[in-house]
Design an enzyme around this catalytic site. Structure first.
Site, PDB file in Angstrom:
ATOM      1  N   ARG A  55      84.536 -77.431 -23.837  1.00 27.41           N
ATOM      2  CA  ARG A  55      85.381 -77.019 -22.515  1.00 27.41           C
ATOM      3  C   ARG A  55      85.712 -78.350 -21.884  1.00 27.41           C
ATOM      4  NH1 ARG A  55      86.753 -73.186 -24.582  1.00 27.41           N
ATOM      5  NH2 ARG A  55      85.598 -73.973 -26.346  1.00 27.41           N
ATOM      6  N   GLN A  96      82.418 -70.573 -32.552  1.00 18.06           N
ATOM      7  CA  GLN A  96      82.603 -70.237 -31.257  1.00 18.06           C
ATOM      8  C   GLN A  96      82.121 -68.683 -30.894  1.00 18.06           C
ATOM      9  OE1 GLN A  96      85.497 -71.783 -28.652  1.00 18.06           O
ATOM     10  NE2 GLN A  96      86.591 -72.372 -30.457  1.00 18.06           N
ATOM     11  N   LYS A 107      95.726 -72.047 -30.710  1.00 17.51           N
ATOM     12  CA  LYS A 107      95.474 -70.710 -31.558  1.00 17.51           C
ATOM     13  C   LYS A 107      96.444 -70.007 -30.653  1.00 17.51           C
ATOM     14  CE  LYS A 107      91.432 -68.928 -29.492  1.00 17.51           C
ATOM     15  NZ  LYS A 107      91.916 -68.071 -28.658  1.00 17.51           N
ATOM     16  N   THR A 108      96.731 -70.053 -29.376  1.00 14.45           N
ATOM     17  CA  THR A 108      97.318 -68.822 -28.781  1.00 14.45           C
ATOM     18  C   THR A 108      99.070 -69.205 -28.917  1.00 14.45           C
ATOM     19  OG1 THR A 108      95.965 -68.899 -27.147  1.00 14.45           O
ATOM     20  CG2 THR A 108      97.964 -67.797 -26.609  1.00 14.45           C
ATOM     21  N   ASP A 130      93.240 -61.905 -32.364  1.00 19.11           N
ATOM     22  CA  ASP A 130      92.769 -63.016 -31.651  1.00 19.11           C
ATOM     23  C   ASP A 130      91.289 -62.912 -31.606  1.00 19.11           C
ATOM     24  OD1 ASP A 130      92.755 -65.360 -30.298  1.00 19.11           O
ATOM     25  OD2 ASP A 130      93.378 -64.709 -28.436  1.00 19.11           O
ATOM     26  N   GLU A 131      90.528 -64.259 -31.435  1.00 14.10           N
ATOM     27  CA  GLU A 131      89.089 -64.263 -31.303  1.00 14.10           C
ATOM     28  C   GLU A 131      88.416 -63.628 -32.428  1.00 14.10           C
ATOM     29  OE1 GLU A 131      87.890 -66.468 -29.605  1.00 14.10           O
ATOM     30  OE2 GLU A 131      88.963 -66.810 -27.678  1.00 14.10           O
TER      31      GLU A 131
END
Length: 673
Positions: free
Chosen positions: A604, A245, A28-29, A214-215
């Site tokens: 993770r 998330q 996504k970044t 973002d997020e």
């Protein structure tokens, strides 16, 4: 690495509102940074008209660096990449008059806030720490929900809520008198301003012509409104999020904000990023099957082109001491066999209290480790002292800063003197500093106390004037020298070594401030001391628990703190009912968020994942026999390898096994011949 077709679609769609549903590890970044570059290079947007919002300073810095590499300094000039709170602070700085603030407002961190609440509610709460924490969090929630003290009182049902709403009113009045803002005000005030003032709203909408967030699943009510007011009718924005998330409901985060977008922006384009570049297919498959037990606003299925790899292991230990020994023993053996670094390993847990035994075992084995969320640089007492000097020098009405340093180092200005000064200041409705110059004070305070106090405040005026006149760097050097701070550290520290370390921290702070004053910071801007102090205070609030350390050490952290990170080898410890899912969440019927937390933990891991659980565990002094976590049973059992306790082997069985082994060898040799 080239963008895949979905990532490319997300980058190139700019004609309307866009929601990018980005699964764990789906890049996504890269989408956000590439989209910023695309807007500037192909769509005639100026970087200064683009803003990208994140939740941490670390994420903002990384994003800014990545965009800078793609665009180059000239094209990236003026680009706003910051946290929600930093953008809020910038708006307040520019529009302080419209908000009824004086230019030199102070920022209160949670410790300042707690000290003020304690002082204001002495009669109501009698310094009860637990009640004060609940009050602090109630005020924060009310502000995030956009409720004023009067509205909170109108909605209050229980006796305690009414009391807390009354304390909220006292707190707001005092903050106004101090010309101070807390962390939540940095969103609340800009939202109120943009909501109620059309001209102001248009000005900021013209300034920010494209917004990226973002997020997004971590936004609360006030942050959602902030985004909505900034994008306006034009609705040129991209938000990136993942409802699987969302693990911050206790902070007011609302994953349903993803759904609200569709209602508020009917032309919303939803683009799903489902290819994961982080984990093995097996790790991803188990995560998908687990999270499928939660209801979903948007369906998505992550896939990976990385092969299945190792099975997921479940290790059972006798008790929590044995659990720590087993994990560290496994880690040592694994590292030896695979020639890996310590930083490739992470131990994740649900609650901070679980870390203690793992720390002990790591120390005994001389293994370097780092706990995320340890003492922040800014919460060290020497840093808080010097920051309080800087805060007072840039805002003489900052009572909290005044109280911290008036007698640090000692100036023989005792509590009796300060109490008399405080009573007089309240009576006059002025700050402690301003009151110390009033003639009327002499009727309440005399002798050495008054002399020492006025000597201190006159010196502050002198320092403040030196800074105003120009050479701030020299003035700051003089400040640390004038107060003999190094001598004071050697007097008050437990050892010379400790004093030396503390002085090193002060030097570090000094070099940050001077770099900013001289424009040697990463954006080459020369800043005023006032701006620097506000920025450092905000950085402290944002970065507690953030660290950039790249040293070779095992990483220990809570599942919450692990969000956004990745590690080759992960130990997810305490996979038991009552721990994960946490008992409180089970009692409150909030197992879905706990499942999302387990999902975050699983995703993770890049290569290998190990769960641990105990047969018995001490809890509040009692010995309990916990059940394995329901989440372990929800995972596909074909991908799990449960370690079975080995039964002790008798001497006879061992001999039989040895004889049959020899017989097998003989048979194999005869076969060859």
């Amino acid at each position: 690495m080239k963008l895949n077709s979905r990532q490319t679609e997300a980058v190139k769609y700019i004609s309307g509102p866009c929601l990018v549903l980005a699964g764990a590890g789906s890049g996504k970044t890269r989408v956000i940074t590439n989209k910023i570059a695309y807007l500037v290079q192909h769509c005639d947007y100026k970087a200064r008209n683009i803003a990208a919002l994140t939740f941490t300073n670390k994420a903002a810095r990384e994003m800014k660096e990545r965009v800078g590499k793609t665009l180059g300094k000239k094209e990236a000039k003026g680009l706003m990449v910051s946290t929600f709170h930093t953008l809020g602070l910038n708006i307040i700085r520019r529009e302080y008059k419209a908000l009824g603030l004086k230019a030199n407002f102070s920022l209160f961190d949670d410790q300042d806030q707690m000290a003020l609440l304690k002082e204001l509610t002495e009669a109501e709460l009698d310094g009860d720490k637990d009640l004060l924490k609940l009050l602090q969090s109630a005020i924060s929630n009310w502000k995030n929900e956009m409720l004023s003290a009067a509205e909170a009182q109108a909605y209050a049902q229980s006796e305690r809520d009414q009391l807390f709403a009354h304390c909220y009113e006292l707190y707001q009045r005092q903050m106004k008198a101090y010309n101070a803002l807390d962390f939540d005000d940095l969103i609340l005030l800009p939202v109120l301003l943009l909501r109620d003032d059309q001209e102001m709203r248009q000005r900021w909408q013209n300034k920010i012509r494209y917004l990226l967030v973002d997020e997004y699943q971590d936004t609360n009510t006030s942050q959602y409104l902030f985004v909505k007011l900034l994008v306006g009718e034009r609705s040129r924005f991209t938000v990136v999020g993942d409802d699987d998330q969302s693990v911050y409901s206790w902070r007011g985060a609302q994953p349903e904000n993803l759904g609200l977008l569709q209602k508020d922006f009917p032309s919303l384009r939803v683009i799903k990023l489902e290819q994961n570049y982080r984990s093995t297919s097996r790790i991803l498959r188990t995560a998908n099957i687990l999270i499928a037990n939660n209801p979903h606003l948007f369906e998505k299925t992550l896939f990976s082109e990385i092969p299945d790899g190792e099975m997921l292991k479940v290790i059972t230990a006798k008790n929590e001491d044995h659990e720590a020994e087993k994990v560290i023993g496994e880690l040592i053996a694994h590292r030896f066999l695979n020639n890996t670094g310590y930083k490739d390993y992470s131990i994740l847990y649900r609650g901070n209290h679980q870390s203690r035994l793992f720390e002990k075992s790591l120390m005994q084995n001389r293994i370097p480790y780092k706990i995320s969320g340890g003492t922040s640089f800014f919460s060290r007492s020497e840093i808080k002292d010097i920051m309080a000097y800087l805060r007072l020098l840039t805002n003489l009405d900052d009572d909290n800063a005044f109280l911290r340093i008036v007698n640090t180092p000692r100036r023989e200005i005792g509590p009796v003197t300060l109490e008399k000064l405080g009573t007089y200041a309240n009576m006059r409705g002025k700050s402690l500093f301003a009151s110390s110059f009033e003639l009327g004070l002499e009727q309440h305070l005399a002798g050495r106390g008054l002399e020492n106090l006025q000597r201190f405040t006159r010196w502050i005026v002198e320092m403040s004037e030196n800074i105003e006149r120009g050479d701030s760097v020299a003035a700051l050097r003089e400040l640390v020298r004038d107060i003999h701070y190094e001598d004071w550290l050697y007097e008050s520290s437990p050892s010379p070594k400790a004093a030396e370390m503390r002085m090193k921290n002060v030097s570090q702070l000094y070099s940050w401030v001077t770099a900013d004053l001289e424009g040697d910071n990463y954006d080459n801007e020369v800043k005023t001391l006032k701006e620097i102090v506000q920025r450092l205070t905000l950085r402290d609030m944002m970065e507690r628990g953030e660290d950039d350390d790249e040293a070779d050490q095992v990483q220990l952290m809570t599942l919450h703190a692990s969000k956004g990170l990745e590690f080759p080898y992960v130990y997810l410890v305490g996979a038991e009912e009552g721990i994960l899912p946490h008992q409180t969440s089970v009692d409150e019927g909030n197992v879905e968020e706990e499942r999302r937390l387990a999902y975050v933990g699983i995703t993770r891991a890049q290569k290998e994942l190990t769960f641990t659980l105990c047969k018995e565990r001490r809890q509040y002094g009692e010995l309990i026999k916990p059940e394995p976590s329901r989440f372990l049973y929800e995972l596909p059992q074909d991908d799990l390898q449960w370690e079975v306790e080995k039964r002790p082997v008798t001497q006879q069985e061992r001999m039989q096994k040895g004889q049959s082994h020899i017989a097998n060898l003989r048979a194999a040799m005869f076969k060859k011949n």
